[in-house]
Design a protein around this motif. Structure first.
Motif, PDB file in Angstrom:
ATOM      1  N   GLU A   1      -3.648  -3.199   0.347  1.00 30.81           N
ATOM      2  CA  GLU A   1      -2.567  -2.246   0.622  1.00 30.81           C
ATOM      3  C   GLU A   1      -1.279  -2.810   0.041  1.00 30.81           C
ATOM      4  O   GLU A   1      -0.964  -3.993   0.214  1.00 30.81           O
ATOM      5  N   VAL A   2      -0.524  -1.977  -0.661  1.00 37.56           N
ATOM      6  CA  VAL A   2       0.715  -2.399  -1.303  1.00 37.56           C
ATOM      7  C   VAL A   2       1.897  -1.958  -0.448  1.00 37.56           C
ATOM      8  O   VAL A   2       1.973  -0.797  -0.034  1.00 37.56           O
ATOM      9  N   LYS A   3       2.826  -2.875  -0.180  1.00 37.75           N
ATOM     10  CA  LYS A   3       4.012  -2.556   0.602  1.00 37.75           C
ATOM     11  C   LYS A   3       5.245  -3.191  -0.038  1.00 37.75           C
ATOM     12  O   LYS A   3       5.215  -4.340  -0.470  1.00 37.75           O
ATOM     13  N   ALA A   4       6.318  -2.424  -0.104  1.00 36.77           N
ATOM     14  CA  ALA A   4       7.608  -2.945  -0.557  1.00 36.77           C
ATOM     15  C   ALA A   4       8.608  -2.720   0.564  1.00 36.77           C
ATOM     16  O   ALA A   4       8.320  -2.043   1.556  1.00 36.77           O
ATOM     17  N   SER A   5       9.808  -3.273   0.437  1.00 34.92           N
ATOM     18  CA  SER A   5      10.829  -3.072   1.459  1.00 34.92           C
ATOM     19  C   SER A   5      11.359  -1.649   1.379  1.00 34.92           C
ATOM     20  O   SER A   5      11.139  -0.938   0.394  1.00 34.92           O
ATOM     21  N   ASP A   6      12.075  -1.216   2.407  1.00 40.20           N
ATOM     22  CA  ASP A   6      12.648   0.123   2.413  1.00 40.20           C
ATOM     23  C   ASP A   6      13.729   0.226   1.325  1.00 40.20           C
ATOM     24  O   ASP A   6      14.224  -0.793   0.829  1.00 40.20           O
ATOM     25  N   PRO A   7      14.097   1.433   0.916  1.00 40.54           N
ATOM     26  CA  PRO A   7      15.047   1.612  -0.192  1.00 40.54           C
ATOM     27  C   PRO A   7      16.360   0.856  -0.014  1.00 40.54           C
ATOM     28  O   PRO A   7      16.930   0.344  -0.972  1.00 40.54           O
ATOM     29  N   GLU A   8      16.861   0.785   1.236  1.00 45.85           N
ATOM     30  CA  GLU A   8      18.127   0.099   1.467  1.00 45.85           C
ATOM     31  C   GLU A   8      17.944  -1.409   1.611  1.00 45.85           C
ATOM     32  O   GLU A   8      18.923  -2.151   1.667  1.00 45.85           O
TER      33      GLU A   8
ATOM     34  N   LEU B   1     -17.383  -7.646   3.276  1.00 44.79           N
ATOM     35  CA  LEU B   1     -15.946  -7.685   3.025  1.00 44.79           C
ATOM     36  C   LEU B   1     -15.582  -8.979   2.317  1.00 44.79           C
ATOM     37  O   LEU B   1     -15.923 -10.070   2.774  1.00 44.79           O
ATOM     38  N   GLY B   2     -14.897  -8.845   1.178  1.00 42.54           N
ATOM     39  CA  GLY B   2     -14.405 -10.019   0.475  1.00 42.54           C
ATOM     40  C   GLY B   2     -13.059 -10.432   1.022  1.00 42.54           C
ATOM     41  O   GLY B   2     -12.922 -11.457   1.688  1.00 42.54           O
ATOM     42  N   GLU B   3     -12.044  -9.597   0.800  1.00 40.95           N
ATOM     43  CA  GLU B   3     -10.697  -9.869   1.297  1.00 40.95           C
ATOM     44  C   GLU B   3     -10.061  -8.590   1.812  1.00 40.95           C
ATOM     45  O   GLU B   3     -10.351  -7.500   1.320  1.00 40.95           O
ATOM     46  N   ALA B   4      -9.201  -8.752   2.796  1.00 40.17           N
ATOM     47  CA  ALA B   4      -8.305  -7.683   3.224  1.00 40.17           C
ATOM     48  C   ALA B   4      -6.904  -8.237   3.020  1.00 40.17           C
ATOM     49  O   ALA B   4      -6.562  -9.277   3.597  1.00 40.17           O
ATOM     50  N   SER B   5      -6.119  -7.598   2.182  1.00 39.89           N
ATOM     51  CA  SER B   5      -4.836  -8.203   1.817  1.00 39.89           C
ATOM     52  C   SER B   5      -3.723  -7.167   1.731  1.00 39.89           C
ATOM     53  O   SER B   5      -3.961  -5.979   1.502  1.00 39.89           O
ATOM     54  N   VAL B   6      -2.508  -7.672   1.927  1.00 40.69           N
ATOM     55  CA  VAL B   6      -1.296  -6.877   1.745  1.00 40.69           C
ATOM     56  C   VAL B   6      -0.569  -7.455   0.533  1.00 40.69           C
ATOM     57  O   VAL B   6      -0.278  -8.651   0.485  1.00 40.69           O
ATOM     58  N   ALA B   7      -0.306  -6.615  -0.457  1.00 39.38           N
ATOM     59  CA  ALA B   7       0.398  -7.050  -1.667  1.00 39.38           C
ATOM     60  C   ALA B   7       1.851  -6.614  -1.565  1.00 39.38           C
ATOM     61  O   ALA B   7       2.144  -5.439  -1.301  1.00 39.38           O
TER      62      ALA B   7
ATOM     63  N   VAL C   1       4.274 -15.426   7.235  1.00 40.21           N
ATOM     64  CA  VAL C   1       3.198 -15.871   6.357  1.00 40.21           C
ATOM     65  C   VAL C   1       3.067 -17.380   6.467  1.00 40.21           C
ATOM     66  O   VAL C   1       4.056 -18.110   6.349  1.00 40.21           O
ATOM     67  N   LYS C   2       1.855 -17.852   6.707  1.00 38.43           N
ATOM     68  CA  LYS C   2       1.554 -19.273   6.733  1.00 38.43           C
ATOM     69  C   LYS C   2       0.537 -19.550   5.638  1.00 38.43           C
ATOM     70  O   LYS C   2      -0.612 -19.104   5.733  1.00 38.43           O
TER      71      LYS C   2
ATOM     72  N   VAL D   1      -1.719 -12.396   2.300  1.00 31.47           N
ATOM     73  CA  VAL D   1      -0.545 -11.774   1.701  1.00 31.47           C
ATOM     74  C   VAL D   1      -0.462 -12.224   0.237  1.00 31.47           C
ATOM     75  O   VAL D   1      -0.461 -13.429  -0.041  1.00 31.47           O
ATOM     76  N   LYS D   2      -0.437 -11.285  -0.684  1.00 31.82           N
ATOM     77  CA  LYS D   2      -0.351 -11.594  -2.108  1.00 31.82           C
ATOM     78  C   LYS D   2       1.024 -11.174  -2.613  1.00 31.82           C
ATOM     79  O   LYS D   2       1.390 -10.001  -2.484  1.00 31.82           O
ATOM     80  N   ARG D   3       1.748 -12.114  -3.160  1.00 29.05           N
ATOM     81  CA  ARG D   3       3.084 -11.827  -3.694  1.00 29.05           C
ATOM     82  C   ARG D   3       2.952 -11.493  -5.176  1.00 29.05           C
ATOM     83  O   ARG D   3       2.440 -12.294  -5.966  1.00 29.05           O
ATOM     84  N   VAL D   4       3.423 -10.316  -5.536  1.00 33.33           N
ATOM     85  CA  VAL D   4       3.256  -9.793  -6.896  1.00 33.33           C
ATOM     86  C   VAL D   4       4.501 -10.077  -7.712  1.00 33.33           C
ATOM     87  O   VAL D   4       5.610  -9.688  -7.317  1.00 33.33           O
ATOM     88  N   PRO D   5       4.358 -10.757  -8.859  1.00 30.92           N
ATOM     89  CA  PRO D   5       5.528 -10.964  -9.731  1.00 30.92           C
ATOM     90  C   PRO D   5       6.154  -9.621 -10.083  1.00 30.92           C
ATOM     91  O   PRO D   5       5.473  -8.709 -10.562  1.00 30.92           O
ATOM     92  N   TRP D   6       7.473  -9.504  -9.836  1.00 32.81           N
ATOM     93  CA  TRP D   6       8.095  -8.200 -10.027  1.00 32.81           C
ATOM     94  C   TRP D   6       9.590  -8.368 -10.228  1.00 32.81           C
ATOM     95  O   TRP D   6      10.237  -9.169  -9.554  1.00 32.81           O
ATOM     96  N   SER D   7      10.134  -7.620 -11.167  1.00 31.23           N
ATOM     97  CA  SER D   7      11.588  -7.579 -11.356  1.00 31.23           C
ATOM     98  C   SER D   7      11.994  -6.120 -11.423  1.00 31.23           C
ATOM     99  O   SER D   7      11.513  -5.357 -12.258  1.00 31.23           O
ATOM    100  N   SER D   8      12.839  -5.691 -10.482  1.00 32.85           N
ATOM    101  CA  SER D   8      13.222  -4.280 -10.396  1.00 32.85           C
ATOM    102  C   SER D   8      14.225  -3.933 -11.478  1.00 32.85           C
ATOM    103  O   SER D   8      14.866  -4.799 -12.073  1.00 32.85           O
TER     104      SER D   8
END
Length: 345
Positions: free
Chosen positions: A253-260, A290-296, A309-310, A338-345
């Motif tokens: 499942e992919v999640k980002a912060s709210d717009p503000e 089940l292999g993994e259940a993760s939040v990206a 996150v630990k 928790v998987k942190r995705v390289p990203w530049s807005s």
């Protein structure tokens, strides 16, 4: 040459008995008994010492005999905890009585105090073990029966069901296109929706690079893949179901912060989506592994209050016995990563 994915698909599709000889059947029986014993030992040990949880569980959580053994181990540990609580209470009473009766001599007071202290320690350990065993038991029973089958099923392989991939990468932009039509393509809502879609596309690329075969693109296609009811909740499924080369299912499942940016990624909602998806997967394919259940989440994005996150594991705050504690979040018996995705807005 037959690909690993093709072999995984055959395993999912086949319902035949892979072993026909009597020697093979006898060997399978011994193997199942061994898994039952391993699960019993693991359930008992981790109820006494929770920090012993390891990869052994992740590797064997899908084996029904191991699962059943865990449940028996949990029950044994619970009985141990109850006995220690009772026995410790008796020692406390006896120690206090000895201290009172022997109050005229220092020896009696010391002996009574020592016995009472021993009783308090034993009772405290018993209460801890009983509570931990009860928590493990609820979790392990949920994993065992979420399969829709128990160890009475065929020990030589479960009947599988074939899944066909649903959707394609462009489907990730469906919500962004709808928002642009309704709000205008330069509206804050449309810009945020487009950003979310771009992050999801990046995650899909990372899954593919890792070797996964993506079975569904976006939560709508996940619902179609697993025949999940749509209802009024459009966020009840996770964004990606993917199949590893070894035939295990990864849920993402992919999640980002709210717009503000006022609060972090809504991982609480993500957990519900992952659990809903896992439950539906097990209903459709009871022998699914089940292999993994993760939040990206994009790099630099925080988490909403109550989660941390630990390492790469997701932990949550919870009240137990009147105290605030932290414990790992689990789906299908496995700790959510928790998987942190390289990203530049």
């Amino acid at each position: 040459m037959t690909s690993k994915f093709a072999r995984a698909a055959v395993r999912l599709e086949s319902a035949s008995d892979p072993c026909q000889s009597s020697n093979c059947h006898a060997g399978q029986v011994f193997y199942n008994v061994g898994e039952l014993g391993r699960g019993l030992s693991y359930g008992f040990d981790t109820s006494n010492l929770p920090f012993l949880e390891s990869k052994a569980y992740e590797e064997q959580h899908d084996n029904p005999f191991f699962q059943t053994g865990q449940v028996l181990g949990d029950l044994g540990a619970m009985a141990q905890g109850i006995f220690e609580s009772w026995d410790g209470g008796l020692k406390v009473e006896a120690g206090l009585a000895l201290a009172v009766l022997g109050s005229e001599s220092g020896v009696g007071i010391l002996a009574g105090g020592a016995l009472a202290g021993l009783g308090v320690a034993e009772a405290g350990h018993g209460i801890f073990v009983a509570n931990q065993a009860n928590e493990n038991l609820q979790q392990d029973l949920g994993v065992l029966f979420s399969r829709g089958e128990g160890p009475a099923s065929s020990p030589l392989g479960y009947p599988g069901r074939k899944l066909e991939p649903v959707g394609e990468k462009t489907d990730l932009y469906a919500a962004a296109r709808d928002t642009a039509k309704r709000q205008g393509k330069n509206s804050p809502e449309a810009i945020q929706a487009r950003k979310s879609a771009e992050i999801e596309e990046r995650v899909s690329e990372l899954l593919t690079q890792k070797g996964d075969k993506i079975m569904s693109y976006g939560d709508g296609n996940t619902r179609k893949l697993l025949d999940m009811p749509r209802g009024v909740d459009r966020t009840q499924a996770c964004d990606f179901v993917s199949l590893t080369e070894g035939g295990k299912f990864n849920l993402t499942e992919v999640k980002a912060s709210d717009p503000e940016g006022k609060k972090g990624a809504e991982v609480g909602e993500a957990i519900n989506q992952l659990r809903n998806t896992y439950s539906s997967l097990m209903q459709k394919i009871p022998d699914a592994k089940l292999g993994e259940a993760s939040v990206a989440i994009p790099e630099g994005t925080g988490l909403e209050v109550g989660y941390t996150v630990k390492g790469n594991q997701l932990w949550e705050e919870a009240y137990e016995n009147g105290k605030m504690i932290q414990k790992p979040v689990k789906v299908g018996g496995q700790v959510v990563t928790v998987k942190r995705v390289p990203w530049s807005s």
